[in-house]
Design a protein around this motif. Structure first.
Motif, short mmCIF file in Angstrom:
data_model
loop_
_atom_site.label_atom_id
_atom_site.label_comp_id
_atom_site.label_asym_id
_atom_site.label_seq_id
_atom_site.Cartn_x
_atom_site.Cartn_y
_atom_site.Cartn_z
N LEU A 170 1.20 11.45 -13.02
CA LEU A 170 0.50 11.73 -11.88
C LEU A 170 1.37 9.97 -11.44
N ALA A 171 2.19 9.44 -10.77
CA ALA A 171 2.30 7.82 -10.39
C ALA A 171 2.40 7.54 -8.60
N VAL A 172 1.79 6.53 -8.65
CA VAL A 172 1.99 5.51 -7.54
C VAL A 172 3.32 4.50 -7.48
N ILE A 173 3.95 4.74 -5.86
CA ILE A 173 5.17 4.67 -5.99
C ILE A 173 5.13 3.47 -4.11
N GLY A 174 5.42 2.86 -4.31
CA GLY A 174 5.33 2.11 -2.84
C GLY A 174 4.29 2.59 -2.07
N SER A 175 2.76 2.37 -2.59
CA SER A 175 1.95 3.15 -1.80
C SER A 175 1.69 4.80 -1.66
N CYS A 193 2.93 -6.75 -4.67
CA CYS A 193 3.32 -5.88 -4.31
C CYS A 193 3.64 -5.55 -2.98
N THR A 194 4.90 -5.46 -2.49
CA THR A 194 4.58 -5.42 -0.82
C THR A 194 5.16 -3.61 -0.99
#
Length: 166
Positions: free
Chosen positions: A45-50, A7-8
């Motif tokens: 824990l969550a990763v969102i858009g970097s 993803c970007t």
């Protein structure tokens, strides 16, 4: 384990990062749930858009930390990302390191080898090692989590340490 995301990245500059609290949960790309049993709390824990969001759930309520380039848009945000901030039952400490290419690559390899306790996401983009890494633990009634946000085109690593006592 590293999740290779296709993803970007939304966050592409360390200086654009800010922190906000208790906002809505943004779109999550990958996450990990940690249960503190027998204590009645969990930490997502969550990763969102970097970037990242950490959510602690307890019977008394929810606490959420978001560190991202979108966080500065929130009403109660701090931007730029402060070196340290204390709020009720919460502490955030940050460090920004701009490294040589060699030192950045070495540090990135160490972070990428974090192991099973870490949630690590790899993003496409300029340079190798465009990573976001998170880990958390619950000890003595306190949640503590750590994050790394790597920006290879800037050779910059933003690291954070957060403590929250539910």
């Amino acid at each position: 384990m590293i999740y290779h995301l296709d993803c970007t990245p939304a966050d592409v500059s360390a200086e654009a990062l800010g922190v906000s609290w208790n906002g809505d949960l943004p779109e999550v790309l990958v996450d990990k749930l940690i249960d503190a049993s027998p204590h009645p709390s969990t930490c997502q824990l969550a990763v969102i858009g970097s970037s990242h969001v950490v959510t602690v759930e307890t019977p008394e309520g929810r606490f959420r930390e978001e560190i991202s380039c979108h966080a500065p848009q929130a009403e109660d945000a701090r931007w730029p990302l402060p070196d340290s901030i204390t709020r009720e039952n919460y502490l955030l400490q940050t460090n920004v390191a701009v490294l040589s290419e060699e030192d950045f690559a070495r540090a990135a390899e160490e972070i990428a080898a974090g192991g099973d306790d870490w949630l690590i996401a790899s993003f496409p983009g300029a340079g190798d090692h465009h990573l976001t890494a998170l880990t958390a633990e619950f000890l003595e009634d306190v949640w503590e989590w750590f994050s790394y946000h790597l920006y290879p085109d800037e050779r910059t690593i933003v690291s954070t340490r957060s403590i929250y006592k539910p």
